[in-house]
Design a protein around this motif. Sequence first.
Motif, mmCIF file in Angstrom:
data_model
loop_
_atom_site.group_PDB
_atom_site.id
_atom_site.type_symbol
_atom_site.label_atom_id
_atom_site.label_comp_id
_atom_site.label_asym_id
_atom_site.label_seq_id
_atom_site.Cartn_x
_atom_site.Cartn_y
_atom_site.Cartn_z
ATOM 1 N N THR A 148 0.985 -1.168 0.096
ATOM 2 C CA THR A 148 -0.032 0.118 0.044
ATOM 3 C C THR A 148 0.847 1.364 -0.048
ATOM 4 O O THR A 148 2.098 1.268 0.349
ATOM 5 N N SER A 150 0.017 3.716 2.031
ATOM 6 C CA SER A 150 -0.248 4.641 2.960
ATOM 7 C C SER A 150 -0.241 3.531 4.126
ATOM 8 O O SER A 150 -1.064 2.522 4.237
ATOM 9 N N ALA A 152 0.036 2.296 8.083
ATOM 10 C CA ALA A 152 -0.661 2.646 9.175
ATOM 11 C C ALA A 152 0.528 2.515 10.384
ATOM 12 O O ALA A 152 1.243 1.505 10.304
ATOM 13 N N ASN A 245 -0.264 8.948 13.231
ATOM 14 C CA ASN A 245 -0.676 7.380 13.211
ATOM 15 C C ASN A 245 -0.717 6.851 11.732
ATOM 16 O O ASN A 245 -1.057 5.764 11.350
ATOM 17 N N VAL A 246 -0.064 7.611 11.033
ATOM 18 C CA VAL A 246 -0.031 7.066 9.480
ATOM 19 C C VAL A 246 1.168 7.341 8.718
ATOM 20 O O VAL A 246 1.547 8.624 8.923
ATOM 21 N N ALA B 223 -8.280 9.088 1.013
ATOM 22 C CA ALA B 223 -8.103 8.350 2.468
ATOM 23 C C ALA B 223 -6.955 9.378 3.101
ATOM 24 O O ALA B 223 -7.166 9.224 4.438
ATOM 25 N N ASN B 250 -8.182 3.279 3.260
ATOM 26 C CA ASN B 250 -6.695 2.882 3.659
ATOM 27 C C ASN B 250 -6.783 2.106 5.075
ATOM 28 O O ASN B 250 -7.804 2.139 5.727
ATOM 29 N N GLN B 251 -5.760 1.704 5.464
ATOM 30 C CA GLN B 251 -5.731 0.744 6.640
ATOM 31 C C GLN B 251 -5.948 1.740 7.770
ATOM 32 O O GLN B 251 -6.782 1.342 8.644
ATOM 33 N N SER B 252 -5.291 2.724 7.989
ATOM 34 C CA SER B 252 -5.572 3.769 9.147
ATOM 35 C C SER B 252 -7.054 4.248 9.326
ATOM 36 O O SER B 252 -7.573 4.340 10.316
ATOM 37 N N ASP B 255 -9.116 1.158 10.651
ATOM 38 C CA ASP B 255 -8.846 1.032 12.080
ATOM 39 C C ASP B 255 -9.730 2.184 12.597
ATOM 40 O O ASP B 255 -10.251 1.669 13.857
#
Lengths: 334, 320
Positions: A148, A150, A152, A245-246, B223, B250-252, B255
């Motif tokens: 990805t 992005s 986390a 956080n990313v 995102a 996106n992952q965050s 979450d």
Amino acid sequence: MNTFSFSDLLRRPESGAVLGLLFVLVFFVIFGSVEFLKPAGAASWLNVAANLGIVAIPVGLLMISGELDISIGAMIPAGALTVGIISGQFGLPIWVGIAGALGLGVIVGLINGLLVVNTAVPSLIVTLGTLFAVQGLALGFSVLLTGTTSVALSPAESGAIAKALFGQFIGGGFQVTIFWWLLFTAVYVFYVHYSPFGNWLFAMGGDRVSARNAGIPTDKLTITLFVLSSVSAAFVGMCQAILFNVAQVSAGMTFIFNSIISVVVGGVLLTGGFGSVIGIFLGTITFAIVNQGIYFTSFDRNWSSLIIGAMLLLAVLMNNTFRIMALTYSPKKK
Amino acid sequence: MAFKRILIAALAATAVVSTASAANIAVIGGKNDDAFWNIIKKGVDDARLVVEANGGTVNYLRLQTYDNFAPDVVQLIQTAISQKVDGLVIPNWVPEGEDPAIKEATAAGIKVILMNAGGIDKARELGAINYVGSDEYIAGVAGGEYFFKNGKKNVLCVNTVPGAANLEARCKGVIDGISKAGGAGKQLPLPATSFGDATAVAEAIKATLLQDGGIDGVITISAGDADSAAIGVMQAGKTEGVLLGTFDLNQSGLDRIKDGTQGFAIDQQPYLQSLLAVTLLASAIDFGTDLPTSPLLTGPGIVDKGNIDATLAGVGKGAR
């Protein structure tokens, strides 16, 4: 000798920057609201200034010495992604991630510095090359290792200590980055204005060949400055990753222009040899106020960019006019 | 020797192509390192099972770089035509460049489906049988309606790249969607000096929320911007009252939906785009089926607390 002289004060390199800052402050208090100076409003531009300022000072010092570093635009996301991939994706301790990010900054800074010193290629072109190269590396490795663009980095992965040191809000809205910025500024002020290092720097920006002939280690100094700017950019990226956080591939490019603007608004000459750390510090605040102040006004947001452009131009013009006046002023003979 | 082997292999491949009775389909897609196009690939791979079960083949042709975009896409179309495929699935990214080549393909008797980019009007113009993909405006409207259904009346659409047609369409859709439902919406265009600076974006959103206390919904056009917006909303002390949504995943962001600090995300569901386009085309070629639904919209799919677990499972399998 030490008697206070108003004209001496006005002739300091940063006094023009103070004037530019006052101008934009007054503008936004008149057209916006005083909310803008209260804590929540102040946090709004101080946070932006801190992130930008940590990078702008070393970029400014490079400009004083006659060089330019635009690879910072790629180093910020690269620093963020390094800590994101190492600690977020692979779950290694956050300190390994931080060391990795800063280490990458050292490596890219060394490459920039060594290339500039050892080839005749202008630093703009060298760092343009590393800008794209680092950007490509960041994208490539991010997708290769995480699939990805992005990545986390959850608060649990950052851990309480790192989160407190690099990514927390203090007093309701002030990023902890502000304190790092103040600390770095103080250290730079000491080294640039109260140690031989500073004199070397200005001498080098004024005339590199003469500086080297006078025994100043110009190569070493140049490489050190490039390492500083790369590491600072990686540091900002790392802080942003821990705070938000990313970590994202597509970030940071605006820092290139924004830092150069801040430095110039702060009174550094594009041709090198003139400027000050405090000036850059004030220039960064000026830029951040102009960029964020718009949200405290009632102007239609579609005009934001126009207002930002016009305000910055005015700030630089005031600063320049004032500097010329100050430098050509001669006290009356008694 | 090596050359001879390649020649034989090539001849064998040609023989397979020309003698197979079932659909041979070419799919054109983006780069390998582009996450979005890897989800598309998962759809192609899954659809291939169906096509191969009926004796056909699927060939996924990917761009190597985006540097020489239009000519490279046209080159891939020419490759597909020269392979004498029966069907072609292609995104209409650059109409000026691609249209003549796509027309050439349809003229050669190749059945075409536009996927991901182009729209149904373009598909009809080019003689393609359908368009499979999403529509930015319709996705925006769905987002606006979602806000209203969840009790939000005043929505801010944060646009970090004002002027980009697809992003403007997203915000316009959101504003129209909430307005028609009975609420209100407006766009916050951010200056170019803020793009890619998470702090500047977060602070802009925070300042806007503090200045206009009536805003109870925020949606971002990507995102990544939602990551900044989440901090901005939190710093304005409005995580409770303001519903945060975003376009794309996106992952965050997932979450945050999981732990409740983000309301929803609007997905165009790329997996469905390639899965449906390829099977639809194969079925049309092999069995003469004709789907009356056109365009075939794969989005907006809304991800929220209700389906977050299934979505996360899909992410793990490379389909979301």
